[in-house]
Design a protein around this motif. Structure first.
Motif, PDB file in Angstrom:
ATOM      1  N   ALA A 172       4.597  10.634  -6.417  1.00  0.00           N
ATOM      2  CA  ALA A 172       5.526  10.982  -7.497  1.00  0.00           C
ATOM      3  C   ALA A 172       4.774  11.447  -8.743  1.00  0.00           C
ATOM      4  O   ALA A 172       5.247  12.310  -9.471  1.00  0.00           O
ATOM      5  CB  ALA A 172       6.414   9.778  -7.826  1.00  0.00           C
ATOM      6  N   ARG A 173       3.591  10.873  -8.964  1.00  0.00           N
ATOM      7  CA  ARG A 173       2.791  11.247 -10.146  1.00  0.00           C
ATOM      8  C   ARG A 173       1.928  12.480  -9.887  1.00  0.00           C
ATOM      9  O   ARG A 173       1.114  12.868 -10.721  1.00  0.00           O
ATOM     10  CB  ARG A 173       1.864  10.089 -10.538  1.00  0.00           C
ATOM     11  N   LYS A 174       2.064  13.063  -8.706  1.00  0.00           N
ATOM     12  CA  LYS A 174       1.279  14.242  -8.310  1.00  0.00           C
ATOM     13  C   LYS A 174      -0.220  13.946  -8.301  1.00  0.00           C
ATOM     14  O   LYS A 174      -1.037  14.806  -8.612  1.00  0.00           O
ATOM     15  CB  LYS A 174       1.587  15.440  -9.202  1.00  0.00           C
ATOM     16  N   GLU A 175      -0.553  12.707  -7.950  1.00  0.00           N
ATOM     17  CA  GLU A 175      -1.967  12.391  -7.716  1.00  0.00           C
ATOM     18  C   GLU A 175      -2.244  12.491  -6.218  1.00  0.00           C
ATOM     19  O   GLU A 175      -3.377  12.720  -5.808  1.00  0.00           O
ATOM     20  CB  GLU A 175      -2.294  11.000  -8.243  1.00  0.00           C
ATOM     21  N   TYR A 176      -1.227  12.261  -5.415  1.00  0.00           N
ATOM     22  CA  TYR A 176      -1.295  12.488  -3.970  1.00  0.00           C
ATOM     23  C   TYR A 176      -0.348  13.636  -3.627  1.00  0.00           C
ATOM     24  O   TYR A 176       0.690  13.811  -4.277  1.00  0.00           O
ATOM     25  CB  TYR A 176      -0.869  11.236  -3.205  1.00  0.00           C
ATOM     26  N   GLY A 184       0.822  -1.217   0.000  1.00  0.00           N
ATOM     27  CA  GLY A 184       0.000   0.000   0.000  1.00  0.00           C
ATOM     28  C   GLY A 184       0.843   1.248   0.000  1.00  0.00           C
ATOM     29  O   GLY A 184       0.608   2.195  -0.780  1.00  0.00           O
ATOM     30  N   MET A 185       1.873   1.249   0.831  1.00  0.00           N
ATOM     31  CA  MET A 185       2.715   2.450   0.953  1.00  0.00           C
ATOM     32  C   MET A 185       3.532   2.676  -0.322  1.00  0.00           C
ATOM     33  O   MET A 185       3.792   3.823  -0.699  1.00  0.00           O
ATOM     34  CB  MET A 185       3.636   2.270   2.161  1.00  0.00           C
ATOM     35  N   LYS A 186       3.923   1.586  -0.975  1.00  0.00           N
ATOM     36  CA  LYS A 186       4.649   1.744  -2.241  1.00  0.00           C
ATOM     37  C   LYS A 186       3.754   2.418  -3.287  1.00  0.00           C
ATOM     38  O   LYS A 186       4.203   3.275  -4.045  1.00  0.00           O
ATOM     39  CB  LYS A 186       5.117   0.373  -2.755  1.00  0.00           C
ATOM     40  N   GLU A 187       2.498   2.029  -3.295  1.00  0.00           N
ATOM     41  CA  GLU A 187       1.562   2.650  -4.243  1.00  0.00           C
ATOM     42  C   GLU A 187       1.371   4.125  -3.903  1.00  0.00           C
ATOM     43  O   GLU A 187       1.289   4.987  -4.783  1.00  0.00           O
ATOM     44  CB  GLU A 187       0.220   1.900  -4.208  1.00  0.00           C
ATOM     45  N   VAL A 188       1.316   4.429  -2.599  1.00  0.00           N
ATOM     46  CA  VAL A 188       1.181   5.830  -2.162  1.00  0.00           C
ATOM     47  C   VAL A 188       2.380   6.646  -2.660  1.00  0.00           C
ATOM     48  O   VAL A 188       2.224   7.772  -3.149  1.00  0.00           O
ATOM     49  CB  VAL A 188       1.060   5.909  -0.620  1.00  0.00           C
ATOM     50  N   GLY A 189       3.562   6.045  -2.563  1.00  0.00           N
ATOM     51  CA  GLY A 189       4.763   6.725  -3.052  1.00  0.00           C
ATOM     52  C   GLY A 189       4.669   7.027  -4.547  1.00  0.00           C
ATOM     53  O   GLY A 189       5.043   8.109  -5.005  1.00  0.00           O
ATOM     54  N   LYS A 190       4.135   6.065  -5.292  1.00  0.00           N
ATOM     55  CA  LYS A 190       3.984   6.272  -6.738  1.00  0.00           C
ATOM     56  C   LYS A 190       2.954   7.370  -7.024  1.00  0.00           C
ATOM     57  O   LYS A 190       3.137   8.201  -7.913  1.00  0.00           O
ATOM     58  CB  LYS A 190       3.542   4.965  -7.416  1.00  0.00           C
ATOM     59  N   LEU A 238      10.126   8.881  -2.686  1.00  0.00           N
ATOM     60  CA  LEU A 238      10.270   7.700  -3.529  1.00  0.00           C
ATOM     61  C   LEU A 238      11.656   7.650  -4.163  1.00  0.00           C
ATOM     62  O   LEU A 238      12.308   6.609  -4.183  1.00  0.00           O
ATOM     63  CB  LEU A 238       9.191   7.696  -4.622  1.00  0.00           C
ATOM     64  N   SER A 239      12.130   8.793  -4.646  1.00  0.00           N
ATOM     65  CA  SER A 239      13.452   8.777  -5.280  1.00  0.00           C
ATOM     66  C   SER A 239      14.558   8.605  -4.247  1.00  0.00           C
ATOM     67  O   SER A 239      15.634   8.116  -4.572  1.00  0.00           O
ATOM     68  CB  SER A 239      13.675  10.031  -6.137  1.00  0.00           C
ATOM     69  N   ALA A 240      14.276   8.973  -2.986  1.00  0.00           N
ATOM     70  CA  ALA A 240      15.267   8.713  -1.925  1.00  0.00           C
ATOM     71  C   ALA A 240      15.450   7.209  -1.765  1.00  0.00           C
ATOM     72  O   ALA A 240      16.579   6.712  -1.635  1.00  0.00           O
ATOM     73  CB  ALA A 240      14.812   9.341  -0.605  1.00  0.00           C
ATOM     74  N   ASP A 293      26.792  12.253  -1.643  1.00  0.00           N
ATOM     75  CA  ASP A 293      26.773  11.184  -2.643  1.00  0.00           C
ATOM     76  C   ASP A 293      25.513  11.220  -3.484  1.00  0.00           C
ATOM     77  O   ASP A 293      25.445  10.566  -4.526  1.00  0.00           O
ATOM     78  CB  ASP A 293      26.890   9.821  -1.952  1.00  0.00           C
ATOM     79  N   GLY A 294      24.519  11.940  -3.007  1.00  0.00           N
ATOM     80  CA  GLY A 294      23.294  11.987  -3.796  1.00  0.00           C
ATOM     81  C   GLY A 294      22.296  12.990  -3.261  1.00  0.00           C
ATOM     82  O   GLY A 294      22.383  13.429  -2.107  1.00  0.00           O
ATOM     83  N   TYR A 295      21.385  13.350  -4.139  1.00  0.00           N
ATOM     84  CA  TYR A 295      20.303  14.275  -3.791  1.00  0.00           C
ATOM     85  C   TYR A 295      18.993  13.630  -4.209  1.00  0.00           C
ATOM     86  O   TYR A 295      18.930  12.972  -5.258  1.00  0.00           O
ATOM     87  CB  TYR A 295      20.496  15.598  -4.531  1.00  0.00           C
ATOM     88  N   SER A 296      17.993  13.821  -3.392  1.00  0.00           N
ATOM     89  CA  SER A 296      16.702  13.265  -3.755  1.00  0.00           C
ATOM     90  C   SER A 296      15.610  14.319  -3.562  1.00  0.00           C
ATOM     91  O   SER A 296      15.507  14.915  -2.494  1.00  0.00           O
ATOM     92  CB  SER A 296      16.461  12.048  -2.876  1.00  0.00           C
ATOM     93  N   PRO A 297      14.804  14.560  -4.599  1.00  0.00           N
ATOM     94  CA  PRO A 297      13.765  15.584  -4.483  1.00  0.00           C
ATOM     95  C   PRO A 297      12.517  15.110  -3.742  1.00  0.00           C
ATOM     96  O   PRO A 297      11.702  15.920  -3.322  1.00  0.00           O
ATOM     97  CB  PRO A 297      13.420  15.904  -5.945  1.00  0.00           C
TER      98      PRO A 297
END
Lengths: 305, 210
Positions: free
Chosen positions: B52-56, B43-49, B198-200, B191-195
């Motif tokens: 990311a898609r700007k639906e949530y 469920g949480m993975k779907e929330v992350g998606k 999900l991308s983190a 070493d990295g940046y995440s906006p």
């Protein structure tokens, strides 16, 4: 006619004001920020210093985002910079009269338009309720959210009366209403009408009204364009609007970029005129003054303003 | 047994329903690890998606996180440590002078939901505490958050301190928060940046997959 009004009236193509606020000026003067934020005279002094130093086309009376929240009881710390510590409690400290005093002093002292920054009711309501709590109740407890909004709106109406009495222009800053935080649907449901009402009240007094929302505003830009403000200060200025846009140089660039990068962003923004060249958000306190000078020089040189 | 109803309740941000469904599943002798992986985490993975898609947006993710934890807090004590070995250890926190932790909390829930062990140092964390934690916990990743231009400078200080203590090579440092971007991350030698959250998680997946 001043340059800002001339751009709004389509008599000029550009003007310039990086969002230099009290914290940057206080930093340059090595003043303790708590003293600046709580004293109208000192606030006016640092902002006048900034204006004399850079000679931009307007002055924004902005000490920190929490003036109204603190007046309504939110705990704030000023050390080293203003931070909201939590939702409203019982310890009120009203600094609005200090802001009004600073605006009055500056109006008499400098020869460009003076704007006072006030909070959008949506962001103010979030501060009052606690940001995380407020964001949650938007979806689950609408009544509580509207009640906080009403409290914020009531306060802003009274505060606005004081400022408009001085004949001062107003900028409404509403960072939490951006699409980086809430959906366009929630924006329309909660944030839009309060901003619209404030803008209408400002316009009825014949002074200028600006709206500043940092973060992503692209999904709501057409809605913002219908509000009737004179200026929209947003991060992405490439979407055409009837309202004059303000921006063009990212805050990150002004803080970390070299002269070439700053000039390049100014040149890129030329196509988006009429434009008030500005930074996408407040100039950070520790920004190198040479970076701000580079921005101003580039605007003057390439836009002929 | 599928746990579609639990997954759906997380996506629908219904914490009470999640709690009820998790109890029901446990009452039917379902394995906690299965409920976690196929219901709550799915469920949480779907929330992350959706985010990311700007639906949530942030309010939806905050409420979905509450729903996730409503189930996670019931199940977590029941899962044998051997049944769910963390993919890696992450130390995270908001840098000194900054108390804005909504973004950090969203990243935390996404990381926990993705199988990482998260040591959350909280907000307004002084630089020495990050360094001490890296020394003590030996995490794979140190995740730093800041919402203010006045506090983001501490991210560079933390990396410098890690270098001084010869700990820099032991950990991947990632940064995030509204005023931070890729250029800033490079400048301070992160070493990295995440906006976003999900991308983190995707960034960390890249670190552990080498």
């Amino acid at each position: 006619m001043d340059k800002i009004s001339a751009v709004i009236d389509h008599e000029r193509q550009s003007a310039v004001f990086p969002l230099v606020c009290a914290d940057h000026c206080a930093y340059l003067l090595n003043y303790k920020f708590s003293e600046v934020a709580t004293c109208g005279q000192k606030l006016a002094e640092v902002l006048a210093y900034g204006y004399e130093l850079y000679r931009y086309d307007m002055v924004l009376v902005f000490s920190d985002p929490y003036v109204e929240a603190q007046a309504l009881g939110c705990p704030i710390t000023f050390d080293p910079y203003p931070t909201l510590l939590g939702p409203k409690s019982h310890n009120r400290l009203d600094r609005t009269h200090e802001i009004a005093e600073a605006a009055q002093i500056l109006k008499n002292k400098v020869d460009v338009p003076i704007f006072v920054s006030i909070k959008g009711p949506f962001s103010l309501a979030a501060f009052l309720g606690g940001i995380e709590h407020f964001l949650k109740i938007l979806l689950k407890k609408e009544e509580e959210a509207f009640s906080l909004l009403q409290e914020a709106m009531q306060f802003q109406n009274t505060y606005l009366d004081t400022l408009l009495h001085l004949g001062i222009n107003i900028f409404i800053g509403d960072p939490l209403s951006s699409s980086s935080v809430i959906s366009p649907t929630i924006f329309s449901k909660y944030a839009l009408d309060p901003i619209k009402a404030l803008v209408q009240k400002i316009k009825e007094q014949g002074v200028l009204a600006g709206i500043h929302i940092c973060g992503d505003t692209n999904p709501i830009i057409t809605t913002l364009d219908t509000i009737g403000a004179d200026i929209l200060s947003v991060e992405d200025i490439t979407i055409a609007t009837r309202t004059v846009r303000m921006g063009g140089v990212s805050t990150h660039t002004i803080l970390h970029g070299n002269a070439d990068r700053i000039t390049a962003e100014v040149k890129d923004a030329l196509n988006n005129r009429p434009l008030i060249f500005s930074t996408s958000c407040d100039v950070p306190p520790q920004t190198n003054p040479d970076s701000i000078r580079t921005m101003l020089q580039s605007v003057r040189e390439y836009s002929g303003s | 047994m599928g746990f579609e109803n639990i997954r759906k309740a997380v996506i629908e941000m219904d914490d009470q329903k999640v709690e009820q469904l998790v109890h029901e599943a446990l009452g039917k002798n379902c394995e906690g690890i299965d409920i976690l992986d196929n219901g709550l985490i799915a469920g949480m993975k779907e929330v992350g998606k959706l985010f990311a898609r700007k639906e949530y947006y942030v309010p939806e993710v905050l409420l979905a996180s509450e729903a996730f934890y409503a189930g996670f807090n019931i199940i977590n004590p029941l899962i044998k440590s051997s049944a769910r070995k963390p993919k890696a250890k992450v130390v995270m926190g908001v840098v000194e002078g900054d108390i804005h932790d909504i973004g950090k909390n969203i990243v935390k829930v996404m990381m926990e939901a993705s199988g990482y062990q998260v040591i959350d140092l909280g907000r307004n964390v002084p630089t020495p505490r990050f360094v001490e934690s890296v020394e003590k916990e030996r995490p794979t990743v140190l995740a730093l958050s800041s919402l203010m231009t006045t506090t983001m400078v501490h991210m560079g200080d933390i990396i410098s301190e890690l270098e001084k203590k010869k700990l820099r090579d032991t950990v991947n440092v990632i940064v995030g928060g509204a005023p931070v971007n890729e250029d800033f991350a490079k400048k301070i030698k992160a070493d990295g940046y995440s906006p976003d959250a999900l991308s983190a998680v995707q960034l960390i997946e890249r670190f552990i997959s080498g």
